[in-house]
Write a protein that holds these residues in place. Sequence first.
Motif, PDB file in Angstrom:
ATOM      1  N   LEU A 169     -64.343 -25.183  11.616  1.00  0.00           N
ATOM      2  CA  LEU A 169     -65.694 -24.816  11.173  1.00  0.00           C
ATOM      3  C   LEU A 169     -65.734 -23.365  10.711  1.00  0.00           C
ATOM      4  O   LEU A 169     -65.046 -22.496  11.260  1.00  0.00           O
ATOM      5  N   GLU A 170     -66.567 -23.123   9.704  1.00  0.00           N
ATOM      6  CA  GLU A 170     -66.802 -21.757   9.224  1.00  0.00           C
ATOM      7  C   GLU A 170     -68.270 -21.638   8.837  1.00  0.00           C
ATOM      8  O   GLU A 170     -68.751 -22.372   7.981  1.00  0.00           O
ATOM      9  N   ALA A 171     -68.996 -20.715   9.490  1.00  0.00           N
ATOM     10  CA  ALA A 171     -70.435 -20.554   9.241  1.00  0.00           C
ATOM     11  C   ALA A 171     -70.709 -19.250   8.506  1.00  0.00           C
ATOM     12  O   ALA A 171     -70.175 -18.194   8.877  1.00  0.00           O
ATOM     13  N   LYS A 172     -71.532 -19.340   7.462  1.00  0.00           N
ATOM     14  CA  LYS A 172     -71.935 -18.164   6.691  1.00  0.00           C
ATOM     15  C   LYS A 172     -73.454 -18.000   6.749  1.00  0.00           C
ATOM     16  O   LYS A 172     -74.189 -18.985   6.679  1.00  0.00           O
ATOM     17  N   ALA A 202     -72.401 -35.007   7.407  1.00  0.00           N
ATOM     18  CA  ALA A 202     -71.409 -34.311   6.587  1.00  0.00           C
ATOM     19  C   ALA A 202     -70.009 -34.906   6.736  1.00  0.00           C
ATOM     20  O   ALA A 202     -69.264 -35.024   5.749  1.00  0.00           O
ATOM     21  N   SER A 211     -63.194 -32.236   3.259  1.00  0.00           N
ATOM     22  CA  SER A 211     -64.081 -31.115   3.592  1.00  0.00           C
ATOM     23  C   SER A 211     -65.506 -31.418   3.146  1.00  0.00           C
ATOM     24  O   SER A 211     -65.724 -32.244   2.252  1.00  0.00           O
ATOM     25  N   THR A 213     -69.691 -29.343   3.109  1.00  0.00           N
ATOM     26  CA  THR A 213     -70.530 -28.181   3.429  1.00  0.00           C
ATOM     27  C   THR A 213     -71.953 -28.665   3.663  1.00  0.00           C
ATOM     28  O   THR A 213     -72.454 -29.514   2.932  1.00  0.00           O
ATOM     29  N   THR A 215     -76.020 -27.406   5.560  1.00  0.00           N
ATOM     30  CA  THR A 215     -76.865 -26.323   6.072  1.00  0.00           C
ATOM     31  C   THR A 215     -77.441 -26.730   7.423  1.00  0.00           C
ATOM     32  O   THR A 215     -77.889 -27.864   7.608  1.00  0.00           O
ATOM     33  N   GLU A 229     -74.867 -21.708   6.260  1.00  0.00           N
ATOM     34  CA  GLU A 229     -74.096 -22.647   5.440  1.00  0.00           C
ATOM     35  C   GLU A 229     -72.780 -22.885   6.181  1.00  0.00           C
ATOM     36  O   GLU A 229     -72.017 -21.946   6.418  1.00  0.00           O
ATOM     37  N   VAL A 230     -72.538 -24.132   6.562  1.00  0.00           N
ATOM     38  CA  VAL A 230     -71.382 -24.445   7.398  1.00  0.00           C
ATOM     39  C   VAL A 230     -70.391 -25.298   6.620  1.00  0.00           C
ATOM     40  O   VAL A 230     -70.740 -26.351   6.079  1.00  0.00           O
ATOM     41  N   LYS A 231     -69.143 -24.821   6.580  1.00  0.00           N
ATOM     42  CA  LYS A 231     -68.058 -25.588   5.957  1.00  0.00           C
ATOM     43  C   LYS A 231     -67.266 -26.269   7.071  1.00  0.00           C
ATOM     44  O   LYS A 231     -66.884 -25.626   8.049  1.00  0.00           O
ATOM     45  N   ASP A 233     -63.898 -28.749   7.857  1.00  0.00           N
ATOM     46  CA  ASP A 233     -62.666 -29.371   7.388  1.00  0.00           C
ATOM     47  C   ASP A 233     -62.195 -30.359   8.440  1.00  0.00           C
ATOM     48  O   ASP A 233     -62.036 -29.997   9.621  1.00  0.00           O
TER      49      ASP A 233
END
Length: 463
Positions: A169-172, A202, A211, A213, A215, A229-231, A233
């Motif tokens: 996970l990667e959150a922006k 998702a 992958s 993305t 929200t 915004e969360v990616k 994988d």
Amino acid sequence: MKSAVETLNPTRVRLTVEVPFEELKPSLDAAYKKINQQVTVPGFRKGKIPARVIDQRFGRGAVLEEAVNDALPKFYSEAVSEGELNPLGQPEVDITELKDNELLAFTAEVDVRPTLEIPDYSGIEVEVDAVEVSDEDVEKSVEQLRERFASTAPVERAAAEGDVLTIDLEAKVDGEVLEDGVAQGVSYTIGSGELLDGIDEAVTGLEAGGSATFTSELKGGSAAGREAEVKVDVTAVQARELPELDDEFAQLASEFDTLEELKADSRRRLEEGKKYEQATQAQEKVLDALIELVEVPIPEKLLEDEVRTRKHNLENHQLGQMGLTLDSYLKIQEKTAEEFDAELKQQAEKGIKTQFILDELVNKEQLSVGQEELTEHLMRRAQSSGMSPDQFAQAVVEGGQVPMLVGEVARGKALAVVVEAATVKDTNGEVVDLDDEDETAETVEAESAEAPAAESTGDKPEA
């Protein structure tokens, strides 16, 4: 010493105290001795300066101030004892007269425990949920046990409901990756609801290596309560395989030989749990009814201190451990600051009332606490705190908290007396027998532990 008590309101008194000067002599001698050790006067050895020289060099007023501050706690305590008062918190002391070699007079205003009239509580009647365990409840319990023994196996297909994924996970927020917004190798079961809102949609349909993305509002961390915004994988997809519900499963998951025995034991455990919940519900409802019967005036300062303490503990301990601020917590709870403050005040009032009422009942019923009862209570508290009994006991003794624990046990016994006298019926109209339940102290602990300010018996006064 002479003292008089003036009642200002049901929870506050003013003590008026007059002390003949000769009763100040021990404190006066101690003041000269203390000053002797702190100052130097040419021509005199340290500690051997005559009193008259100290008066000349440093002033008799300084000596009197030291003596009065030393003596005040003793005279205040004597006045409290004479007045048979139960003070709460620190008194406001005002020296009204100090005549050298003649008289010391002072007043002390302090909050006190109100005098309560406990009416006949034998007429209390409450209704609780009936103890009913359905076949569906048993099936659900067995199914949960079955879930615990599920195995997983990798699959080469799109992820679906119930699959176990390994994800990164990667959150922006505002286009910037959060320092605490990156996680790798996270295990997640689709449909469990354990991570972020929107993640199920998702990842469903993705295969390993896919992958997506989405929200979502962050529940914790540095940006709790904000949209991110969360990616995600997906690195692996595994299907869960549940064991067959048969005698072999019963032998694997329990000490029983057959599935029917396992189900019978599940039903028994569920019934015991429902009885525990029923007993706790009875205590809470009886306590609420008792509070309604008794008029309890609450000292304003005590209530303010209690609200402040609760808010401080929530902000700096509970929420801090979860990475939340008060604002983000209120947003998650969908409450305004005004609603939160009103709720906190209501909880504090109930906690203080509970303690006052049950303490009064302890005295009225002449309840005492035995060593065995105290030890059992200490073991329960240690377990809930995550400490070993020895560690918890040491912390209690070093912190001077033994009287607090004794009070908790005594209040538990007081509530048990009221519950025993009350009529408790279930929703089927059947009278509930709570004699076999030994959980009475738990509710009281929860209530009284939330009102630590009411434990105070007065702090040291100073002029």
